[in-house]
Design an enzyme around this catalytic site. Structure first.
Site, PDB file in Angstrom:
ATOM      1  N   TYR A 238     -12.191  -1.332  -3.783  1.00 51.40           N
ATOM      2  CA  TYR A 238     -12.761  -1.540  -2.568  1.00 51.40           C
ATOM      3  C   TYR A 238     -14.337  -1.454  -2.583  1.00 51.40           C
ATOM      4  CZ  TYR A 238      -8.538  -2.203   0.480  1.00 51.40           C
ATOM      5  OH  TYR A 238      -7.178  -2.779   0.638  1.00 51.40           O
TER       6      TYR A 238
ATOM      7  N   GLU B 143     -10.003  -9.418  -7.864  1.00 46.29           N
ATOM      8  CA  GLU B 143      -9.008  -8.319  -7.828  1.00 46.29           C
ATOM      9  C   GLU B 143      -7.792  -8.736  -8.647  1.00 46.29           C
ATOM     10  OE1 GLU B 143      -8.029  -8.709  -3.534  1.00 46.29           O
ATOM     11  OE2 GLU B 143      -9.937  -7.814  -3.019  1.00 46.29           O
TER      12      GLU B 143
ATOM     13  N   LYS C 176       0.706  -1.224   0.046  1.00 48.65           N
ATOM     14  CA  LYS C 176      -0.133  -0.058   0.008  1.00 48.65           C
ATOM     15  C   LYS C 176       0.974   1.199   0.037  1.00 48.65           C
ATOM     16  CE  LYS C 176      -4.143  -1.956   2.397  1.00 48.65           C
ATOM     17  NZ  LYS C 176      -5.018  -1.983   3.289  1.00 48.65           N
TER      18      LYS C 176
ATOM     19  N   HIS D 289      -2.212  -5.337   1.559  1.00 50.11           N
ATOM     20  CA  HIS D 289      -3.543  -5.845   1.328  1.00 50.11           C
ATOM     21  C   HIS D 289      -3.522  -7.402   0.851  1.00 50.11           C
ATOM     22  CE1 HIS D 289      -7.495  -6.836  -0.721  1.00 50.11           C
ATOM     23  NE2 HIS D 289      -6.918  -7.086  -1.422  1.00 50.11           N
TER      24      HIS D 289
ATOM     25  N   ASN E  76      -2.040   0.329   6.645  1.00 53.95           N
ATOM     26  CA  ASN E  76      -1.495  -1.151   7.325  1.00 53.95           C
ATOM     27  C   ASN E  76      -0.631  -1.783   6.259  1.00 53.95           C
ATOM     28  OD1 ASN E  76      -3.635  -1.847   5.698  1.00 53.95           O
ATOM     29  ND2 ASN E  76      -4.712  -2.906   7.073  1.00 53.95           N
TER      30      ASN E  76
HETATM   31  P1  ATP Z   1      -7.391  -5.815   3.266  1.00 56.06           P
HETATM   32  O1  ATP Z   1      -8.917  -5.915   2.453  1.00 56.06           O
HETATM   33  O2  ATP Z   1      -6.768  -4.112   2.826  1.00 56.06           O
HETATM   34  O3  ATP Z   1      -6.276  -6.867   2.971  1.00 56.06           O
HETATM   35  P2  ATP Z   1      -8.519  -6.625   5.698  1.00 56.06           P
HETATM   36  O4  ATP Z   1      -9.091  -7.688   4.702  1.00 56.06           O
HETATM   37  O5  ATP Z   1      -7.505  -7.025   6.812  1.00 56.06           O
HETATM   38  O6  ATP Z   1      -7.498  -5.570   4.701  1.00 56.06           O
HETATM   39  P3  ATP Z   1     -10.882  -5.067   5.593  1.00 56.06           P
HETATM   40  O7  ATP Z   1     -11.894  -5.331   6.706  1.00 56.06           O
HETATM   41  O8  ATP Z   1     -10.974  -5.621   4.230  1.00 56.06           O
HETATM   42  O9  ATP Z   1      -9.423  -5.557   6.341  1.00 56.06           O
HETATM   43  O10 ATP Z   1     -10.770  -3.515   5.410  1.00 56.06           O
HETATM   44  C1  ATP Z   1     -10.009  -2.908   4.216  1.00 56.06           C
HETATM   45  C2  ATP Z   1      -8.994  -2.164   4.629  1.00 56.06           C
HETATM   46  O11 ATP Z   1      -9.742  -0.993   5.176  1.00 56.06           O
HETATM   47  C3  ATP Z   1      -8.045  -2.407   5.777  1.00 56.06           C
HETATM   48  O12 ATP Z   1      -6.798  -3.075   5.330  1.00 56.06           O
HETATM   49  C4  ATP Z   1      -7.753  -1.034   6.314  1.00 56.06           C
HETATM   50  O13 ATP Z   1      -6.768  -0.379   5.363  1.00 56.06           O
HETATM   51  C5  ATP Z   1      -8.982  -0.279   6.062  1.00 56.06           C
HETATM   52  N1  ATP Z   1      -9.795  -0.141   7.348  1.00 56.06           N
HETATM   53  C6  ATP Z   1     -10.324  -1.399   7.973  1.00 56.06           C
HETATM   54  N2  ATP Z   1     -11.040  -1.118   8.860  1.00 56.06           N
HETATM   55  C7  ATP Z   1     -10.881  -0.088   9.058  1.00 56.06           C
HETATM   56  C8  ATP Z   1     -11.307   0.954  10.362  1.00 56.06           C
HETATM   57  N3  ATP Z   1     -11.961   0.671  11.249  1.00 56.06           N
HETATM   58  N4  ATP Z   1     -10.672   2.407  10.350  1.00 56.06           N
HETATM   59  C9  ATP Z   1      -9.783   2.716   9.205  1.00 56.06           C
HETATM   60  N5  ATP Z   1      -9.515   1.917   8.062  1.00 56.06           N
HETATM   61  C10 ATP Z   1     -10.007   0.706   8.321  1.00 56.06           C
HETATM   62 MG    MG Z   2     -10.145  -7.265   2.954  1.00 58.18          MG
END
Ligand code: ATP
Ligand code: MG
Length: 139
Positions: free
Chosen positions: A50, A127, A10, A116, A113
């Protein structure tokens, strides 16, 4: 069973010059990198990627972040790649991520974070197709 997943380094991690360290981890963990490209997502492209999260309160902020600078998209292949890459990344929130995971080591916050990973075979297929044409993935 050999499987493919879509991984993204990211914008927060690319900006902090962590791409090399993360790619090193990808290789050390035994993934084959089947495709890789640097991208600069537009706001609309980030929203499309997303789209499953469009009703979530963090959607606007998340998509602005994903469009804020260069990222690196990769197709990773390994047995059980989807689960294996998510386990290498660790929990979404680095504060909850296990020791030794990428997010524990490199993530700045729950939003910024570092990486992804696809979460299921159907999302991985969507994706991968979002960023790569089938002809780029021919063995
Ligand atoms: P990713 O899809 O990016 O691999 P993930 O599957 O662990 O991450 P998701 O629930 O799909 O988590 O959320 C997508 C992304 O949205 C997260 O990786 C993070 O960057 C962001 N995100 C998730 N929860 C929060 C939150 N509570 N506040 C801010 N950003 C968030
Ligand atoms: Mg996710």
């Amino acid at each position: 069973m050999t499987e493919r997943t879509l991984a993204i380094i990211k914008p927060d991690a690319v900006a902090r010059h962590l791409a090399g360290a993360i790619i090193q981890r990808v290789e050390a963990d035994g993934f084959a990198i089947r495709a890789m490209r640097r991208v600069e997502l537009s706001q609309a492209q980030a929203e499309g990627f997303y789209a499953v999260h469009r009703e979530r309160p963090f959607f606007a902020s998340l998509t602005r972040f994903m469009a804020s600078g260069p990222a690196i998209v990769m197709v990773l292949e390994a047995p059980d790649a989807i689960r294996k890459w998510r386990s290498a990344m660790g929990a979404t929130d680095p504060a909850r991520a296990d020791a030794g995971t990428i997010r524990k080591q490199f993530a700045e916050s729950i939003e910024r974070n570092a990486t992804h990973g696809s979460d299921a075979p159907d999302t991985a297929a969507f994706e991968i197709g979002y960023f790569f044409a089938g002809c780029e993935l021919v063995p």
